[in-house]
Every structure is written in structure tokens, then in C-alpha cells.
Design an enzyme around this catalytic site. Structure first.
Site, PDB file in Angstrom:
ATOM      1  CG  HIS A  13      -0.379   0.491   2.489  1.00  0.00           C
ATOM      2  ND1 HIS A  13      -1.143   1.044   3.503  1.00  0.00           N
ATOM      3  CD2 HIS A  13       0.905   0.533   2.950  1.00  0.00           C
ATOM      4  CE1 HIS A  13      -0.365   1.388   4.518  1.00  0.00           C
ATOM      5  NE2 HIS A  13       0.870   1.088   4.216  1.00  0.00           N
ATOM      6  CB  CYS A  22       2.915   5.480   5.274  1.00  0.00           C
ATOM      7  SG  CYS A  22       3.055   3.950   6.232  1.00  0.00           S
ATOM      8  CG  HIS A  26       5.385   0.761   2.552  1.00  0.00           C
ATOM      9  ND1 HIS A  26       4.773   1.951   2.224  1.00  0.00           N
ATOM     10  CD2 HIS A  26       4.816   0.355   3.712  1.00  0.00           C
ATOM     11  CE1 HIS A  26       3.896   2.258   3.160  1.00  0.00           C
ATOM     12  NE2 HIS A  26       3.887   1.306   4.082  1.00  0.00           N
ATOM     13  CG  HIS A  28       2.576  -2.771   6.329  1.00  0.00           C
ATOM     14  ND1 HIS A  28       3.522  -2.306   7.216  1.00  0.00           N
ATOM     15  CD2 HIS A  28       2.085  -1.665   5.701  1.00  0.00           C
ATOM     16  CE1 HIS A  28       3.590  -0.989   7.135  1.00  0.00           C
ATOM     17  NE2 HIS A  28       2.733  -0.572   6.218  1.00  0.00           N
ATOM     18  CG  HIS A  72       1.269 -12.348  -1.736  1.00  0.00           C
ATOM     19  ND1 HIS A  72       0.969 -13.042  -0.590  1.00  0.00           N
ATOM     20  CD2 HIS A  72       2.606 -12.346  -1.826  1.00  0.00           C
ATOM     21  CE1 HIS A  72       2.076 -13.452  -0.024  1.00  0.00           C
ATOM     22  NE2 HIS A  72       3.089 -13.039  -0.736  1.00  0.00           N
ATOM     23  CD  GLU A 136       0.000   0.581   8.411  1.00  0.00           C
ATOM     24  OE1 GLU A 136      -1.055   0.914   7.835  1.00  0.00           O
ATOM     25  OE2 GLU A 136       0.846   1.394   8.813  1.00  0.00           O
TER      26      GLU A 136
HETATM   27 ZN   LIG Z   1       2.482   1.274   5.501  1.00  0.00          ZN
END
Ligand SMILES: [Zn+2]
Length: 149
Positions: A13, A22, A26, A28, A72, A136
Site C-alpha cells: 500500500h 508511508c 511498500h 506489510h 499479496h 499494520e
Molecule cells: Zn504502511
């Protein structure tokens, strides 16, 4: 009684207007915790005797309707035009287009709204979804709670 089933998934995201890290693309290792409330079923001879709901059934619903679609995938805000257009142009890419920015808060709320109608009170034990907790990171999470958003 409350019961909780935890599931994990990986997703990418970015938060386009975020002041810091953020805003970059990237990913998580997310964790989703589904908490249900209900009466403990008392029925000798039933496979559900002593349970609110079979944990495998709690998992199966969350897996089918949230974890499998998001795992994914890249979770992208529809209004994040450059990234949304780029991902749409990638053949066969697993993209989940969202009407909100993919923060933990918004993802928890979305998961709650998806899952709420799917946990039925099939046994008359007042089963209902109480909370979706979306991690997250191991240290950051959001709770979508019934009547709380
Ligand atoms: Zn993030």
C-alpha cells in the site's frame, strides 16, 4: 463470551498524503483479528457443544472474503491516480481498488463491513461480529468495533 481468530496476510500500500515513510510504495505483514460474541452452545452430541463458533469456521469466512482477496495484493486508493492507473495497466496484477486511503483504520472498517453480514446467528446463540482488529505492524493497529465508527 467472546472468541477471536487471527489470520495474517501480506499486502502492499501507500498513503499518498502521508507526511513520512508511508507515502512510499511498500508492504506489510498484516494481521487481522476477528472477534465474535455469543452464547456458548450447550448441546450434548453436537460438534459445537461448548463453543461460540468453530474456530475453523470463523477462519474460513474471514479467509474467503477478506484475506484471500487482499493477500499479496496492492491496496490502492482510487484517488491516488498515478499509482491506480499504473497498477491497472499491469496485466494480471492483483490490485484491490479502494474508495478510501489504505490506512489501518480504513482497512479495519472495510473488513468489518464485509464480514459483519457473514457471521450469522445460525444456532440461536446471539452470535455476532464485535470487533475487527487490523495490525499494520506488530506495534500499530486499529479496531473497528460495533457501533464504534
Ligand atoms: Zn504502511
Amino acid at each position: 463470551m467472546r472468541i477471536t481468530r487471527r489470520l495474517e496476510f501480506d499486502a502492499g500500500h501507500r498513503i499518498p498524503d502521508h507526511a513520512s515513510q508511508c507515502r512510499h510504495l511498500h508492504g506489510h505483514r498484516y494481521a487481522l483479528e476477528v472477534t465474535l460474541s455469543g452464547d456458548v452452545i450447550r448441546a450434548d452430541g453436537s460438534p459445537l457443544n461448548g463453543m461460540v463458533m468453530d474456530f475453523s469456521e470463523v477462519k474460513a469466512i474471514a479467509k474467503t472474503h477478506v484475506v484471500d482477496p487482499w493477500d499479496h495484493a496492492f491496496l490502492v486508493y482510487r484517488g491516488d491516480r498515478v499509482i491506480a492507473d499504473f497498477l491497472t495497466g499491469l496485466p494480471g496484477h492483483k490490485t484491490v481498488m479502494l474508495d478510501v486511503v489504505p490506512t489501518a483504520e480504513n482497512l479495519a472498517t472495510l473488513a468489518f463491513r464485509i464480514l459483519d453480514p457473514l457471521y450469522h446467528d445460525s444456532y440461536g446463540n446471539h452470535l455476532r461480529l464485535e470487533r475487527v482488529r487490523l495490525f499494520e505492524t506488530p506495534n500499530c493497529w486499529a479496531d473497528a468495533v460495533r457501533d464504534g465508527f
